[in-house]
Design an enzyme around this catalytic site. Structure first.
Site, mmCIF file in Angstrom:
data_model
loop_
_atom_site.group_PDB
_atom_site.id
_atom_site.type_symbol
_atom_site.label_atom_id
_atom_site.label_comp_id
_atom_site.label_asym_id
_atom_site.label_seq_id
_atom_site.Cartn_x
_atom_site.Cartn_y
_atom_site.Cartn_z
ATOM 1 N N LYS B 99 0.826 -1.220 0.000
ATOM 2 C CA LYS B 99 0.000 0.000 0.000
ATOM 3 C C LYS B 99 0.852 1.258 0.000
ATOM 4 O O LYS B 99 0.557 2.222 0.703
ATOM 5 C CB LYS B 99 -1.000 -0.028 1.165
ATOM 6 C CG LYS B 99 -1.944 -1.247 1.100
ATOM 7 C CD LYS B 99 -3.051 -1.172 2.129
ATOM 8 C CE LYS B 99 -4.031 -2.315 2.026
ATOM 9 N NZ LYS B 99 -3.474 -3.642 2.366
ATOM 10 N N ARG B 100 1.895 1.269 -0.801
ATOM 11 C CA ARG B 100 2.716 2.459 -0.931
ATOM 12 C C ARG B 100 2.000 3.485 -1.805
ATOM 13 O O ARG B 100 0.989 3.171 -2.454
ATOM 14 C CB ARG B 100 4.083 2.113 -1.545
ATOM 15 C CG ARG B 100 4.911 1.074 -0.756
ATOM 16 C CD ARG B 100 5.152 1.490 0.661
ATOM 17 N NE ARG B 100 6.188 0.703 1.327
ATOM 18 C CZ ARG B 100 5.998 -0.131 2.348
ATOM 19 N NH1 ARG B 100 4.800 -0.318 2.856
ATOM 20 N NH2 ARG B 100 7.022 -0.783 2.896
#
Lengths: 275, 275
Positions: B99-100
């Protein structure tokens, strides 16, 4: 324990600085693309600029890209900031720029990483998962979060500028809605916002929506944001409430200490002229 | 090079599975809160469930929380999946759940971490920074991204359910707008979406907005999502287009192989009944 933004304010007053020194060891700025070179690059910036720094902001990505050695280097950078702070007799807050954001049961693990393993004082987070995704971080007394609000890249417009209907009849850009949310969520003085300097009109709208909230402001210098316009758009009435993040123009300066001192001086003059 | 979703589809066909095995070594599920225990936990799940897995999804947070040793363990887990895949004569895609989401010059470093250092095939990303923030990842041939669309946590509603005005006169929830964007951006068969199973009506709206897009669907089982309702809401007309992620109910099973086989069987029966 004292809330994060109270600790930050104390150091801002003591250092008379709003300069956040960004620690972004881009491989292209290093003699070699290694964790050791990233560490040396950051420690040099830390020791030369610490006396002018209201805060330090290491960027997790430029350590993570080196694997386990990168994470060791990031920890060493944070330790180096603590050592330099102690030498100067101050307590310089460390903001981990990680832009994490996950469901609470996962955020809990990221919070352990940032606050316990690395020992940062604050972290940047995405707001996309909503209020409960912040809870694992806000549960740490004395720690803080900065929510992404309006970022400095061109693609920011794709989502952040969308018009949202908020409640009965108000409509506004999504980033402004986030600013309202952050202001209302910030009951424990531990939530700030990230707002790029590249769009000063957005800074001004955020300041209007979140009168008291601290803003972390990247984008001055190499990304094209103007320092004076940014300060005039985003400072609180007390002349605080903004951290001006500068990374590459300090790293690229022949004398980073001099460059940091000059930036501090410029910021102080603009603040003075506004009071 | 073959696009990511083409590679995924091949393995989905070969394995006759839509089961994504989530590797989330929560410390509370381990005999000790260490990187070694996280590694052992994951390798056991990998070897017992590989023959039923359409994909594996290690969650970066539960490794990152252990510092450098955690990153070494994550790399070993990925190597372990490759070894097990080779033993079975298949190529099981590995989705790094990280979830960057950052500006392109920083995303470039995260992409190196995910695709070069760790060797994942795809990564989960936040859409909040817009199209240009995806480019560093999409520049890798054969790799893929899954954009967060509708997450499975209660706080998801705070932003993802906001009504946005899209163009002339259409208005829709933000998550649905993201689904439209992803469908239009997905010109190279390398962009999917993350949509939780906890709200099947959202799954159905996403499927309508993005008829061809692959959906990574967490939330079945311990988070309360119903498998059959999720499949009926989100499967494409060809009976594909969804990865059902299951983590804790496999990890907690006395016999994870049996539990994975049963899940595969259930999914296959529901798919069959829909064709």
């Amino acid at each position: 324990m004292e809330p994060f933004f109270s600790l930050l304010t104390k150091h801002v007053d003591k250092s008379a600085s709003l300069l956040c020194v960004g620690l972004d060891p881009h491989p292209s700025d290093l003699p070699a693309p290694t964790a050791k070179a990233a560490l040396d690059f950051c420690l040099r910036l830390v020791t030369t600029t610490a006396q002018y720094a209201a805060a330090f902001k290491p960027n997790a990505a430029f350590f993570e890209m080196h694997g386990p050695e990168g994470w060791s280097a990031l920890k060493e950078v944070i330790t180096g900031i603590r050592t330099e702070s102690a030498r100067l007799g101050v307590n310089i807050p460390i903001i981990l720029d990680a832009k994490r954001g996950d469901i609470p049961s996962t955020g809990y693990a990221y919070a352990i990483s940032a606050f316990e393993k690395l020992g940062a004082d604050a972290i940047t987070l995405s707001p996309y998962l909503g209020r409960d995704s912040l809870e694992p971080y806000l549960a740490y007394p004395g720690k803080g979060v900065f929510l992404l609000c309006k970022t400095s890249n061109p693609g920011a417009a794709d989502m952040q500028d969308l018009t949202v209907s908020a409640g009965t009849n108000a409509s506004m850009p999504l980033y402004e809605y986030i600013a309202h949310l952050a202001q209302s969520w910030n009951t424990a003085d531990n939530i700030g916002l990230v707002v790029g300097a590249t769009q000063p009109e957005a800074l001004a709208r955020v300041r209007q929506a979140a009168a008291e909230t601290w803003l972390l402001v990247p984008g001055v210098g190499s990304q094209g944001g103007d320092l004076e316009i940014a300060l005039r758009s985003g400072l609180r009435r007390d002349g605080k409430g903004m951290l001006i993040n500068v990374s590459r123009s300090l790293a690229h300066a022949q004398d980073p200490a001099l460059a940091a001192a000059e930036l501090c001086h410029q910021i102080a003059e603009i603040r003075q002229s506004m009071m």
